[in-house]
Scaffold this active site. Structure first.
Site, PDB file in Angstrom:
ATOM      1  N   ARG A  21      69.133  50.013 -69.838  1.00 30.39           N
ATOM      2  CA  ARG A  21      69.184  49.192 -68.616  1.00 30.39           C
ATOM      3  C   ARG A  21      68.417  47.885 -68.763  1.00 30.39           C
ATOM      4  O   ARG A  21      68.662  46.930 -68.046  1.00 30.39           O
ATOM      5  CB  ARG A  21      68.598  49.960 -67.435  1.00 30.39           C
ATOM      6  N   GLN A  45      46.487  33.398 -54.291  1.00 28.14           N
ATOM      7  CA  GLN A  45      47.679  32.541 -54.328  1.00 28.14           C
ATOM      8  C   GLN A  45      48.442  32.850 -55.611  1.00 28.14           C
ATOM      9  O   GLN A  45      47.832  33.116 -56.650  1.00 28.14           O
ATOM     10  CB  GLN A  45      47.246  31.073 -54.317  1.00 28.14           C
ATOM     11  N   ALA A  46      49.765  32.794 -55.552  1.00 24.07           N
ATOM     12  CA  ALA A  46      50.607  32.937 -56.741  1.00 24.07           C
ATOM     13  C   ALA A  46      51.478  31.694 -56.849  1.00 24.07           C
ATOM     14  O   ALA A  46      52.104  31.274 -55.876  1.00 24.07           O
ATOM     15  CB  ALA A  46      51.472  34.187 -56.656  1.00 24.07           C
ATOM     16  N   ASN A  47      51.492  31.095 -58.035  1.00 24.51           N
ATOM     17  CA  ASN A  47      52.262  29.881 -58.282  1.00 24.51           C
ATOM     18  C   ASN A  47      53.353  30.158 -59.304  1.00 24.51           C
ATOM     19  O   ASN A  47      53.161  30.968 -60.215  1.00 24.51           O
ATOM     20  CB  ASN A  47      51.361  28.775 -58.831  1.00 24.51           C
ATOM     21  N   ARG A  57      51.607  20.443 -68.877  1.00 22.84           N
ATOM     22  CA  ARG A  57      50.874  20.495 -67.605  1.00 22.84           C
ATOM     23  C   ARG A  57      49.419  20.849 -67.889  1.00 22.84           C
ATOM     24  O   ARG A  57      49.124  21.812 -68.558  1.00 22.84           O
ATOM     25  CB  ARG A  57      51.499  21.532 -66.673  1.00 22.84           C
ATOM     26  N   HIS A  60      43.813  21.553 -66.347  1.00 22.83           N
ATOM     27  CA  HIS A  60      43.372  21.635 -64.968  1.00 22.83           C
ATOM     28  C   HIS A  60      42.211  22.613 -64.834  1.00 22.83           C
ATOM     29  O   HIS A  60      42.155  23.637 -65.530  1.00 22.83           O
ATOM     30  CB  HIS A  60      44.522  22.098 -64.068  1.00 22.83           C
ATOM     31  N   LYS A  70      42.575  32.496 -63.192  1.00 25.20           N
ATOM     32  CA  LYS A  70      44.031  32.585 -63.227  1.00 25.20           C
ATOM     33  C   LYS A  70      44.461  33.722 -64.144  1.00 25.20           C
ATOM     34  O   LYS A  70      43.812  34.007 -65.144  1.00 25.20           O
ATOM     35  CB  LYS A  70      44.645  31.287 -63.768  1.00 25.20           C
ATOM     36  N   TYR A 130      51.573  32.083 -62.329  1.00 25.03           N
ATOM     37  CA  TYR A 130      50.139  32.314 -62.441  1.00 25.03           C
ATOM     38  C   TYR A 130      49.561  32.697 -61.097  1.00 25.03           C
ATOM     39  O   TYR A 130      49.809  32.061 -60.088  1.00 25.03           O
ATOM     40  CB  TYR A 130      49.387  31.167 -63.107  1.00 25.03           C
ATOM     41  N   ASP A 167      48.342  13.782 -64.514  1.00 23.13           N
ATOM     42  CA  ASP A 167      47.775  14.261 -65.781  1.00 23.13           C
ATOM     43  C   ASP A 167      47.601  13.116 -66.774  1.00 23.13           C
ATOM     44  O   ASP A 167      46.630  13.083 -67.532  1.00 23.13           O
ATOM     45  CB  ASP A 167      48.640  15.365 -66.382  1.00 23.13           C
TER      46      ASP A 167
END
Length: 197
Positions: A21, A45-47, A57, A60, A70, A130, A167
């Site tokens: 499956r 929080q979830a991004n 990116r 940070h 994270k 994340y 950035d």
């Protein structure tokens, strides 16, 4: 979970349960982090970030305390995920580690508060999820230029980096240090003690 060379980074390699499956896995469990690192992780929080090939990116980070820990996974495609020690006074200050995160190994990274985070999309499209221990707060969020020659991060040479305006305008590590933006290692250690299980 496996501790990497910079204190505060843990790599999680899940067990993949495959059958006709598809595949099932536990991509994160708080109990594993507590057992391995001795730290509690509270999800605030979830991004989800979708990037095309070459998008870079980061780097940070957030003010500590409270910082922003994270837990990062790549659910589709592949990225080179990089963590930089930005904690002033840390024995590994300015060092970085990289891990390939992809939809085959399904590895994840736990990144403690005070560490900088960046990634570059290696596949035509990559989706990174994340989970964060604190919500995004613009006034407490900062960056260091990911192409700073003093950091000398080993980004893939066959990809032209695509940066956001923010950035691209981020200061160098030296500039962030001189501006007083970087977290203090002692403050981070004190904060970690509040998260001990």
């Amino acid at each position: 979970m496996e501790r990497l060379g910079i204190d505060g980074i843990w790599q999680y390699t899940p067990r993949l349960h495959a059958d006709p499956r598809g595949v099932f896995l536990e991509s994160f469990t708080a109990a594993d982090l507590l057992r391995s690192a001795g730290l509690r992780f509270e999800l605030a929080q979830a991004n989800c970030s979708v990037s095309r090939r070459g998008v870079l990116r980061g780097v940070h980070f957030a003010d500590v305390p409270p910082g922003q820990a994270k837990y990062v996974t790549c659910v589709s495609g592949a990225v080179l995920d990089v963590v930089v020690d930005l904690r002033v006074g840390s024995p590994t200050f300015g060092r970085w580690e990289s891990v390939r995160l992809d939809d085959e190994s399904r590895r994840g990274l736990y990144i403690a508060e005070g560490l900088g985070h960046a990634f570059m999309a290696l596949s035509e499209e990559a989706t990174v999820v994340y989970m964060c221990s604190a919500p995004y707060t613009p006034g407490r969020e900062h960056g260091v230029h990911p192409l700073d020659p003093d950091l000398a991060i080993g980004w893939p040479r066959d990809l032209e980096p695509i940066l956001s305006d923010k950035d691209a305008a981020a200061p160098s590590l030296k500039g962030a240090l001189e501006a007083g933006l970087l977290p203090d290692h002692a403050d981070c250690l004190a904060h970690y003690e509040t998260l001990r299980g």
